[in-house]
Design an enzyme around this catalytic site. Structure first.
Site, PDB file in Angstrom:
ATOM      1  N   GLY A   1      80.378 -80.785 101.809  1.00 18.59           N
ATOM      2  CA  GLY A   1      80.660 -82.210 101.979  1.00 18.59           C
ATOM      3  C   GLY A   1      82.074 -82.646 101.609  1.00 18.59           C
TER       4      GLY A   1
ATOM      5  N   ASP B   1      76.442 -74.441  86.905  1.00 20.88           N
ATOM      6  CA  ASP B   1      75.648 -75.665  86.877  1.00 20.88           C
ATOM      7  C   ASP B   1      76.294 -76.576  85.836  1.00 20.88           C
TER       8      ASP B   1
ATOM      9  N   ARG C   1      75.415 -79.172  84.509  1.00 22.48           N
ATOM     10  CA  ARG C   1      74.522 -79.748  83.494  1.00 22.48           C
ATOM     11  C   ARG C   1      74.493 -78.909  82.219  1.00 22.48           C
TER      12      ARG C   1
ATOM     13  N   TYR D   1      78.283 -98.890  94.195  1.00 24.69           N
ATOM     14  CA  TYR D   1      77.281 -99.687  93.469  1.00 24.69           C
ATOM     15  C   TYR D   1      77.386 -99.524  91.954  1.00 24.69           C
TER      16      TYR D   1
ATOM     17  N   LYS E   1      76.494 -93.186  87.674  1.00 30.79           N
ATOM     18  CA  LYS E   1      77.823 -93.457  88.241  1.00 30.79           C
ATOM     19  C   LYS E   1      78.502 -94.611  87.493  1.00 30.79           C
TER      20      LYS E   1
ATOM     21  N   PRO F   1      83.532 -94.126  97.247  1.00 36.67           N
ATOM     22  CA  PRO F   1      83.436 -94.125  98.712  1.00 36.67           C
ATOM     23  C   PRO F   1      82.220 -94.894  99.197  1.00 36.67           C
ATOM     24  N   GLY F   2      82.348 -95.487 100.348  1.00 38.20           N
ATOM     25  CA  GLY F   2      81.178 -96.002 101.065  1.00 38.20           C
ATOM     26  C   GLY F   2      80.558 -94.838 101.816  1.00 38.20           C
TER      27      GLY F   2
HETATM   28  C1  HXC Z   1      61.564 -88.444  93.262  1.00 36.73           C
HETATM   29  C2  HXC Z   1      62.467 -86.386  92.762  1.00 36.73           C
HETATM   30  C3  HXC Z   1      63.006 -86.291  94.079  1.00 36.73           C
HETATM   31  C4  HXC Z   1      62.756 -87.367  94.991  1.00 36.73           C
HETATM   32  C5  HXC Z   1      63.528 -84.491  92.983  1.00 36.73           C
HETATM   33  N1  HXC Z   1      62.822 -85.249  92.144  1.00 36.73           N
HETATM   34  N2  HXC Z   1      63.667 -85.107  94.166  1.00 36.73           N
HETATM   35  N3  HXC Z   1      61.756 -87.442  92.363  1.00 36.73           N
HETATM   36  N4  HXC Z   1      62.047 -88.419  94.525  1.00 36.73           N
HETATM   37  N5  HXC Z   1      63.223 -87.353  96.231  1.00 36.73           N
HETATM   38  C6  HXC Z   1      62.458 -84.914  90.774  1.00 36.73           C
HETATM   39  C7  HXC Z   1      61.617 -83.657  90.700  1.00 36.73           C
HETATM   40  O1  HXC Z   1      60.241 -83.946  90.882  1.00 36.73           O
HETATM   41  C8  HXC Z   1      61.895 -83.172  89.292  1.00 36.73           C
HETATM   42  O2  HXC Z   1      61.153 -83.894  88.361  1.00 36.73           O
HETATM   43  C9  HXC Z   1      63.357 -83.566  89.089  1.00 36.73           C
HETATM   44  O3  HXC Z   1      63.632 -84.616  90.034  1.00 36.73           O
HETATM   45  C10 HXC Z   1      64.312 -82.424  89.353  1.00 36.73           C
HETATM   46  O4  HXC Z   1      64.053 -81.939  90.652  1.00 36.73           O
HETATM   47  P1  HXC Z   1      64.369 -80.436  91.076  1.00 36.73           P
HETATM   48  O5  HXC Z   1      64.167 -80.294  92.533  1.00 36.73           O
HETATM   49  O6  HXC Z   1      63.670 -79.481  90.168  1.00 36.73           O
HETATM   50  O7  HXC Z   1      65.911 -80.375  90.649  1.00 36.73           O
HETATM   51  P2  HXC Z   1      67.116 -79.628  91.229  1.00 36.73           P
HETATM   52  O8  HXC Z   1      66.690 -78.450  92.050  1.00 36.73           O
HETATM   53  O9  HXC Z   1      68.011 -79.398  90.119  1.00 36.73           O
HETATM   54  O10 HXC Z   1      67.747 -80.679  92.285  1.00 36.73           O
HETATM   55  C11 HXC Z   1      68.479 -81.810  91.857  1.00 36.73           C
HETATM   56  C12 HXC Z   1      68.315 -82.982  92.832  1.00 36.73           C
HETATM   57  C13 HXC Z   1      68.567 -82.535  94.297  1.00 36.73           C
HETATM   58  C14 HXC Z   1      69.254 -84.076  92.385  1.00 36.73           C
HETATM   59  C15 HXC Z   1      66.861 -83.479  92.728  1.00 36.73           C
HETATM   60  O11 HXC Z   1      68.427 -83.633  95.165  1.00 36.73           O
HETATM   61  C16 HXC Z   1      69.943 -81.928  94.471  1.00 36.73           C
HETATM   62  O12 HXC Z   1      70.102 -80.706  94.248  1.00 36.73           O
HETATM   63  N6  HXC Z   1      70.954 -82.705  94.868  1.00 36.73           N
HETATM   64  C17 HXC Z   1      72.349 -82.249  94.981  1.00 36.73           C
HETATM   65  C18 HXC Z   1      73.070 -82.799  96.167  1.00 36.73           C
HETATM   66  C19 HXC Z   1      72.977 -84.274  96.410  1.00 36.73           C
HETATM   67  O13 HXC Z   1      72.019 -84.946  95.914  1.00 36.73           O
HETATM   68  N7  HXC Z   1      73.910 -84.805  97.203  1.00 36.73           N
HETATM   69  C20 HXC Z   1      73.904 -86.200  97.579  1.00 36.73           C
HETATM   70  C21 HXC Z   1      74.921 -86.946  96.833  1.00 36.73           C
HETATM   71  S1  HXC Z   1      75.173 -88.464  97.667  1.00 36.73           S
HETATM   72  P3  HXC Z   1      60.236 -83.169  87.247  1.00 36.73           P
HETATM   73  O14 HXC Z   1      59.608 -84.292  86.503  1.00 36.73           O
HETATM   74  O15 HXC Z   1      59.271 -82.315  88.000  1.00 36.73           O
HETATM   75  O16 HXC Z   1      61.189 -82.371  86.413  1.00 36.73           O
HETATM   76  C22 HXC Z   1      75.584 -89.654  96.568  1.00 36.73           C
HETATM   77  C23 HXC Z   1      76.263 -90.903  97.116  1.00 36.73           C
HETATM   78  C24 HXC Z   1      75.381 -91.931  97.592  1.00 36.73           C
HETATM   79  O17 HXC Z   1      75.456 -89.512  95.419  1.00 36.73           O
HETATM   80  C25 HXC Z   1      76.066 -93.136  98.197  1.00 36.73           C
HETATM   81  C26 HXC Z   1      75.987 -93.145  99.699  1.00 36.73           C
HETATM   82  C27 HXC Z   1      76.613 -94.352 100.292  1.00 36.73           C
HETATM   83  P1  NAP Z   2      76.992 -82.992  98.761  1.00 33.75           P
HETATM   84  O1  NAP Z   2      77.561 -82.176  99.866  1.00 33.75           O
HETATM   85  O2  NAP Z   2      75.549 -82.886  98.480  1.00 33.75           O
HETATM   86  O3  NAP Z   2      77.846 -82.696  97.469  1.00 33.75           O
HETATM   87  C1  NAP Z   2      77.321 -82.560  96.180  1.00 33.75           C
HETATM   88  C2  NAP Z   2      77.799 -81.249  95.614  1.00 33.75           C
HETATM   89  O4  NAP Z   2      77.472 -81.196  94.223  1.00 33.75           O
HETATM   90  C3  NAP Z   2      77.176 -80.036  96.279  1.00 33.75           C
HETATM   91  O5  NAP Z   2      78.174 -79.123  96.646  1.00 33.75           O
HETATM   92  C4  NAP Z   2      76.289 -79.436  95.188  1.00 33.75           C
HETATM   93  O6  NAP Z   2      76.266 -78.025  95.282  1.00 33.75           O
HETATM   94  C5  NAP Z   2      77.017 -79.912  93.928  1.00 33.75           C
HETATM   95  N1  NAP Z   2      76.138 -79.970  92.777  1.00 33.75           N
HETATM   96  C6  NAP Z   2      74.974 -80.646  92.660  1.00 33.75           C
HETATM   97  N2  NAP Z   2      74.419 -80.437  91.466  1.00 33.75           N
HETATM   98  C7  NAP Z   2      75.270 -79.611  90.799  1.00 33.75           C
HETATM   99  C8  NAP Z   2      75.251 -79.036  89.509  1.00 33.75           C
HETATM  100  N3  NAP Z   2      74.241 -79.273  88.668  1.00 33.75           N
HETATM  101  N4  NAP Z   2      76.284 -78.248  89.130  1.00 33.75           N
HETATM  102  C9  NAP Z   2      77.296 -78.008  89.996  1.00 33.75           C
HETATM  103  N5  NAP Z   2      77.374 -78.521  91.229  1.00 33.75           N
HETATM  104  C10 NAP Z   2      76.366 -79.317  91.629  1.00 33.75           C
HETATM  105  O7  NAP Z   2      77.250 -84.550  99.032  1.00 33.75           O
HETATM  106  P2  NAP Z   2      78.617 -85.352  99.294  1.00 33.75           P
HETATM  107  O8  NAP Z   2      78.283 -86.467 100.194  1.00 33.75           O
HETATM  108  O9  NAP Z   2      79.721 -84.438  99.663  1.00 33.75           O
HETATM  109  O10 NAP Z   2      78.907 -85.967  97.849  1.00 33.75           O
HETATM  110  C11 NAP Z   2      80.096 -85.657  97.125  1.00 33.75           C
HETATM  111  C12 NAP Z   2      80.398 -86.766  96.131  1.00 33.75           C
HETATM  112  O11 NAP Z   2      80.658 -87.975  96.818  1.00 33.75           O
HETATM  113  C13 NAP Z   2      79.274 -87.067  95.164  1.00 33.75           C
HETATM  114  O12 NAP Z   2      79.825 -87.388  93.900  1.00 33.75           O
HETATM  115  C14 NAP Z   2      78.623 -88.283  95.764  1.00 33.75           C
HETATM  116  O13 NAP Z   2      77.950 -89.051  94.793  1.00 33.75           O
HETATM  117  C15 NAP Z   2      79.862 -88.992  96.278  1.00 33.75           C
HETATM  118  N6  NAP Z   2      79.588 -89.986  97.331  1.00 33.75           N
HETATM  119  C16 NAP Z   2      79.259 -89.588  98.577  1.00 33.75           C
HETATM  120  C17 NAP Z   2      79.059 -90.551  99.554  1.00 33.75           C
HETATM  121  C18 NAP Z   2      78.722 -90.184 100.966  1.00 33.75           C
HETATM  122  O14 NAP Z   2      78.410 -91.068 101.759  1.00 33.75           O
HETATM  123  N7  NAP Z   2      78.806 -88.922 101.375  1.00 33.75           N
HETATM  124  C19 NAP Z   2      79.188 -91.912  99.240  1.00 33.75           C
HETATM  125  C20 NAP Z   2      79.513 -92.282  97.937  1.00 33.75           C
HETATM  126  C21 NAP Z   2      79.723 -91.303  96.990  1.00 33.75           C
HETATM  127  P3  NAP Z   2      74.993 -77.166  94.798  1.00 33.75           P
HETATM  128  O15 NAP Z   2      73.784 -77.841  95.344  1.00 33.75           O
HETATM  129  O16 NAP Z   2      75.262 -75.808  95.356  1.00 33.75           O
HETATM  130  O17 NAP Z   2      75.040 -77.169  93.313  1.00 33.75           O
END
Ligand code: HXC
Ligand code: NAP
Length: 285
Positions: free
Chosen positions: A20, A67, A69, A148, A163, A189-190
């Site tokens: 991304g 990771d 975290r 937000y 955030k 970013p939006g």
């Molecule tokens: C409710 C959820 C859930 C969901 C996971 N959980 N997904 N709860 N709704 N959709 C809960 C699980 O049940 C679990 O709870 C806990 O969260 C951890 O989930 P895991 O799958 O075990 O965790 P993990 O594999 O570490 O995954 C982390 C994650 C996943 C955050 C849940 O979505 C992820 O890996 N995301 C990384 C990439 C990402 O999200 N990118 C988008 C960023 S966009 P329990 O109780 O069982 O422990 C962004 C910008 C937005 O931020 C703005 C746009 C305009």
């Molecule tokens: P993305 O591709 O899902 O990027 C998130 C990245 O974070 C992934 O590469 C993921 O890789 C990594 N990550 C997640 N958990 C991690 C962990 N525990 N340790 C290390 N790495 C971890 O989504 P994106 O849209 O590019 O988002 C990038 C940033 O922009 C984020 O901060 C998001 O909140 C922000 N943002 C995005 C948007 C949008 O519209 N795209 C809007 C506003 C803000 P792994 O899963 O391999 O760990």
């Protein structure tokens, strides 16, 4: 837009740089002659991104699973990087997010997102910041937040609180560490189409149409536009910008916040005409 050597000599870590926006920024930084480290949890995604970006740019790129975290894992990663030389820039981009009704969330769900976004950024920032301060050298931190952070947002509450905390961290340390040459800024970013964000936050394609309609510019942002802003904010050209959160959303959040915006868009031409002063009435007064 930039000189090719804009970031020459800069060593940059991008968390979540394998996909991304982080990957787009990595490509831009490499094109501008920086040396780039990317980290994330998925080995295969990182390795593929490293190879692709090396082939595409010919630049110096390294990837390492981590990771954010886990404070010990972060400390190990930063130690390994520092053994090769100090970083100049840290970009806290890793994030987790999903749409959910808050009352249905488990504690683990909160911990997961807050752990990545807020605590993860804190771990990397402390690991780099302490090293920069001990060595008496400056550094730049660029945090990726969202629009937000001040308004909050329903249905993404773990992300909103994390955030918002990251924004507070940005502004707090910009002041506390500024006198020692460390700059802290953020980009809010939006919506920008990425697999990671859109697969989790826009479950139906038709919602994309509505999302674009909500934006004054009528479109989403691009990864290229994001990478350009990131390059500027980590470069020496922005050396006097500190503690700033730069919104790049086409004006979307302002459109949502303005009291009369939605009402004005509903009015017909006839109603706009009726809103104008009546010349006859004014003349007779
Ligand atoms: C409710 C959820 C859930 C969901 C996971 N959980 N997904 N709860 N709704 N959709 C809960 C699980 O049940 C679990 O709870 C806990 O969260 C951890 O989930 P895991 O799958 O075990 O965790 P993990 O594999 O570490 O995954 C982390 C994650 C996943 C955050 C849940 O979505 C992820 O890996 N995301 C990384 C990439 C990402 O999200 N990118 C988008 C960023 S966009 P329990 O109780 O069982 O422990 C962004 C910008 C937005 O931020 C703005 C746009 C305009
Ligand atoms: P993305 O591709 O899902 O990027 C998130 C990245 O974070 C992934 O590469 C993921 O890789 C990594 N990550 C997640 N958990 C991690 C962990 N525990 N340790 C290390 N790495 C971890 O989504 P994106 O849209 O590019 O988002 C990038 C940033 O922009 C984020 O901060 C998001 O909140 C922000 N943002 C995005 C948007 C949008 O519209 N795209 C809007 C506003 C803000 P792994 O899963 O391999 O760990």
């Amino acid at each position: 837009m930039f000189q090719k050597d804009l970031l020459n000599g800069k060593r940059i870590l991008i968390t979540g740089g394998g996909s991304g926006l982080g990957k787009a920024a990595a490509q831009k930084f490499l094109e501008l002659s920086a040396e780039v480290y990317i980290c994330g949890r998925r080995h295969d995604v990182l390795a593929a991104a490293e190879q692709e970006l090396r082939e595409r740019t010919g630049g110096k790129i390294h990837s390492r699973p981590c990771d954010v975290r886990d404070p010990a894992a972060v400390e190990e990663l930063i130690g390994i990087i520092w053994a090769e030389g100090p970083l100049d820039v840290l970009m806290n981009n890793a994030a987790g997010n999903f749409l959910a009704r808050t009352e249905e969330l488990s504690l683990g769900a909160f911990q997961s997102v807050i752990g990545i976004v807020l605590m993860g950024s804190l771990h990397t920032t402390m690991a780099c910041g302490r090293r920069w301060l001990a060595a008496g050298r400056g550094g730049v931190v660029l945090n990726i937040t969202t629009t937000y952070t001040t308004t909050g947002s329903a249905y993404v509450v773990p992300s909103a609180v994390a955030k918002a905390g990251l924004q507070a961290l940005t502004r707090s340390l910009a002041v506390e560490w500024g006198d020692r040459g460390i700059r802290m800024n953020a980009i809010a970013p939006g919506p920008i189409p990425t697999e990671g964000a859109f697969s989790r936050l826009l479950p139906r394609p038709e919602l994309e149409v509505a999302a674009k309609k909500r934006n004054p510019l009528g479109r989403f942002g691009t990864t290229e536009e994001f990478a350009n802003l990131a390059a500027f904010l980590v470069s020496d050209g922005s050396a006097y910008i500190n503690g700033e959160v730069v919104t790049m959303d086409g004006g979307e959040w302002l459109q949502g916040a303005g009291e009369f915006t939605a009402l004005g868009r509903e009015l017909t031409d006839k109603e706009w005409e009726m809103m104008k002063p009546n010349p006859k009435k004014s003349a007779s007064q």
